[in-house]
Enzyme design. Structure first.
Site, PDB file in Angstrom:
ATOM      1  N   ASN A 222       0.863  -1.190   0.000  1.00  0.00           N
ATOM      2  CA  ASN A 222       0.000   0.000   0.000  1.00  0.00           C
ATOM      3  C   ASN A 222       0.895   1.235   0.000  1.00  0.00           C
ATOM      4  O   ASN A 222       1.489   1.572   1.020  1.00  0.00           O
ATOM      5  CB  ASN A 222      -0.889  -0.044   1.263  1.00  0.00           C
ATOM      6  CG  ASN A 222      -1.683   1.233   1.457  1.00  0.00           C
ATOM      7  OD1 ASN A 222      -1.780   2.070   0.551  1.00  0.00           O
ATOM      8  ND2 ASN A 222      -2.254   1.385   2.649  1.00  0.00           N
TER       9      ASN A 222
ATOM     10  N   LYS B  14       0.071   4.276  -0.291  1.00  0.00           N
ATOM     11  CA  LYS B  14      -0.565   5.481   0.289  1.00  0.00           C
ATOM     12  C   LYS B  14      -0.337   6.671  -0.653  1.00  0.00           C
ATOM     13  O   LYS B  14      -0.335   6.480  -1.870  1.00  0.00           O
ATOM     14  CB  LYS B  14      -0.026   5.717   1.702  1.00  0.00           C
ATOM     15  CG  LYS B  14      -0.112   4.442   2.548  1.00  0.00           C
ATOM     16  CD  LYS B  14       0.119   4.651   4.009  1.00  0.00           C
ATOM     17  CE  LYS B  14      -0.010   3.323   4.735  1.00  0.00           C
ATOM     18  NZ  LYS B  14       0.074   3.447   6.186  1.00  0.00           N
TER      19      LYS B  14
ATOM     20  N   HIS C 288      -9.393   1.226   5.058  1.00  0.00           N
ATOM     21  CA  HIS C 288      -8.097   1.424   5.723  1.00  0.00           C
ATOM     22  C   HIS C 288      -8.288   2.386   6.892  1.00  0.00           C
ATOM     23  O   HIS C 288      -9.103   3.309   6.818  1.00  0.00           O
ATOM     24  CB  HIS C 288      -7.073   1.979   4.725  1.00  0.00           C
ATOM     25  CG  HIS C 288      -5.686   1.981   5.278  1.00  0.00           C
ATOM     26  ND1 HIS C 288      -5.239   2.956   6.139  1.00  0.00           N
ATOM     27  CD2 HIS C 288      -4.662   1.105   5.134  1.00  0.00           C
ATOM     28  CE1 HIS C 288      -3.989   2.675   6.484  1.00  0.00           C
ATOM     29  NE2 HIS C 288      -3.617   1.552   5.892  1.00  0.00           N
TER      30      HIS C 288
ATOM     31  N   GLU D 110      -6.698   4.838   7.843  1.00  0.00           N
ATOM     32  CA  GLU D 110      -6.525   6.259   7.501  1.00  0.00           C
ATOM     33  C   GLU D 110      -7.789   6.820   6.849  1.00  0.00           C
ATOM     34  O   GLU D 110      -8.113   7.993   7.031  1.00  0.00           O
ATOM     35  CB  GLU D 110      -5.282   6.425   6.597  1.00  0.00           C
ATOM     36  CG  GLU D 110      -4.000   6.246   7.412  1.00  0.00           C
ATOM     37  CD  GLU D 110      -2.817   5.657   6.657  1.00  0.00           C
ATOM     38  OE1 GLU D 110      -2.803   5.726   5.416  1.00  0.00           O
ATOM     39  OE2 GLU D 110      -1.918   5.104   7.328  1.00  0.00           O
TER      40      GLU D 110
ATOM     41  N   GLU E  63      -5.253  -4.909  10.694  1.00  0.00           N
ATOM     42  CA  GLU E  63      -4.224  -3.899  10.880  1.00  0.00           C
ATOM     43  C   GLU E  63      -4.469  -3.132  12.179  1.00  0.00           C
ATOM     44  O   GLU E  63      -5.281  -2.192  12.202  1.00  0.00           O
ATOM     45  CB  GLU E  63      -4.258  -2.906   9.714  1.00  0.00           C
ATOM     46  CG  GLU E  63      -3.942  -3.525   8.385  1.00  0.00           C
ATOM     47  CD  GLU E  63      -3.346  -2.505   7.422  1.00  0.00           C
ATOM     48  OE1 GLU E  63      -2.195  -2.692   7.008  1.00  0.00           O
ATOM     49  OE2 GLU E  63      -4.012  -1.502   7.135  1.00  0.00           O
TER      50      GLU E  63
ATOM     51  N   GLY F 221       2.674   2.185  10.848  1.00  0.00           N
ATOM     52  CA  GLY F 221       3.652   3.262  10.732  1.00  0.00           C
ATOM     53  C   GLY F 221       4.387   3.580  12.023  1.00  0.00           C
ATOM     54  O   GLY F 221       5.095   4.580  12.099  1.00  0.00           O
TER      55      GLY F 221
ATOM     56  N   SER G 107       3.595  -2.176  10.387  1.00  0.00           N
ATOM     57  CA  SER G 107       5.043  -2.254  10.602  1.00  0.00           C
ATOM     58  C   SER G 107       5.644  -3.604  10.206  1.00  0.00           C
ATOM     59  O   SER G 107       6.576  -4.101  10.850  1.00  0.00           O
ATOM     60  CB  SER G 107       5.391  -1.896  12.057  1.00  0.00           C
ATOM     61  OG  SER G 107       5.031  -0.547  12.322  1.00  0.00           O
TER      62      SER G 107
HETATM   63  P1  PGA Z   1       2.978   0.265   7.701  1.00  0.00           P
HETATM   64  O1  PGA Z   1       1.507   0.532   7.101  1.00  0.00           O
HETATM   65  O2  PGA Z   1       3.488  -0.987   7.077  1.00  0.00           O
HETATM   66  O3  PGA Z   1       3.772   1.476   7.284  1.00  0.00           O
HETATM   67  O4  PGA Z   1       2.842   0.145   9.183  1.00  0.00           O
HETATM   68  C1  PGA Z   1       0.610  -0.519   6.901  1.00  0.00           C
HETATM   69  C2  PGA Z   1      -0.664  -0.002   6.310  1.00  0.00           C
HETATM   70  O5  PGA Z   1      -1.086   1.120   6.654  1.00  0.00           O
HETATM   71  O6  PGA Z   1      -1.297  -0.692   5.485  1.00  0.00           O
END
Ligand code: PGA
Length: 268
Positions: free
Chosen positions: A18, A20, A110, A112, A180, A186, A226
């Site tokens: 992803n 983003k 997601h 976000e 997630e 992140g 992560s």
């Molecule tokens: P990350 O993000 O691997 O940077 O923690 C995962 C995601 O938001 O799908």
């Protein structure tokens, strides 16, 4: 220690990147080209671990053209879609448009999107229905915040989110679930593989109640938050984890290629 054997009960593992809001269409083309070379060099077995990328919408046409022209074995999809098919919805992207670009997948719900765009479980269910209407495979994201974790324990929130999201699912159509934990995204602080397995097993139960045992067994559940080359093997050894949704590390070419190559990781 032997190389990693994932316990995915016949489900093909999926490693999904992803991106983003990173990489414009020119950067995307360069990245996809290098990723394909790198995986080819490593003799990646795509039948044994599918690799999919999720660039921004403005990149999708370029990525599709490249993948098609060079016959690259990579899948791709959108990071979101509208619950509507067409009409006066400024800024929205129809599932029909993603399907016309031959996208296979679409990420839905997601954290976000849930946080910054106030997406509700009901909206997410409507988006799952839209994805299925257009022949896309939704990757339905669920996960708890640190506060939820403290208040409700590890699986209550993701389980409740998935129950509602599945109300939009059409019988007989494929979907993927991504667990997630919001606190792991992140943050550099991934869940332990045991923690993730516990929640993913509960999510498979939800799939079984809603769609039947057979569908639940055939459905892939990913872990995200992560994920990096150093921890992917631990997740892939768990019985109910069938892949990963990777954010930050999916933008680092060698790191992402190494995550996709998790079967070769030894002793991690
Ligand atoms: P990350 O993000 O691997 O940077 O923690 C995962 C995601 O938001 O799908």
């Amino acid at each position: 220690m032997a190389a990693v054997t994932p316990s995915t009960a016949g489900r093909t593992p999926l490693i999904a990147g992803n991106w983003k809001m990173n990489l414009d269409h020119l950067q995307s083309i360069a990245f996809v080209q290098k990723l394909a070379w790198s995986l080819k060099d490593a003799r990646h077995d795509f039948a044994a671990a599918e690799v999919a990328i999720f660039p921004p919408f403005t990149d999708l046409r370029s990525v599709q053209t490249l993948i098609k022209a060079d016959d690259l074995p990579l899948a791709f999809g959108g990071q979101d879609l509208s619950q509507h098919d067409s009409g006066a919805y400024t800024g929205e992207i129809s599932g029909a448009f993603l399907a016309a670009l031959e996208a296979k997948y679409v990420i839905i719900g997601h954290s976000e999107r849930r946080e910054y765009h106030q997406e509700s479980d009901e909206l997410i269910a409507a988006k799952v229905a839209a994805a299925h209407r257009h022949g896309l495979v939704p990757i339905v994201c669920v996960g708890e915040t640190a506060e939820d974790l403290e208040k409700h324990g590890p699986s209550a929130v993701p389980v409740a989110q998935l129950r509602v999201a599945l109300e939009g699912a059409v019988t007989g159509k494929q979907l993927v679930v991504a667990y997630e934990p919001v606190w792991a995204i992140g943050s550099g602080q991934a869940a332990t593989s045991e923690q993730a397995q516990q929640v993913c097993a509960a999510l498979r139960e939800v799939l079984s109640e809603a769609l039947g045992a057979e569908v639940a067994q055939a459905t892939r559940i990913l872990y995200g938050g992560s994920v990096k080359a150093a921890n992917i093997a631990g997740f892939m050894r768990e019985a109910d984890i069938d892949g990963a949704l990777v954010g930050g590390a999916s933008l680092q070419l060698e790191e992402f290629a190494s995550i996709a190559q998790f079967r070769k990781h030894v002793g991690t």
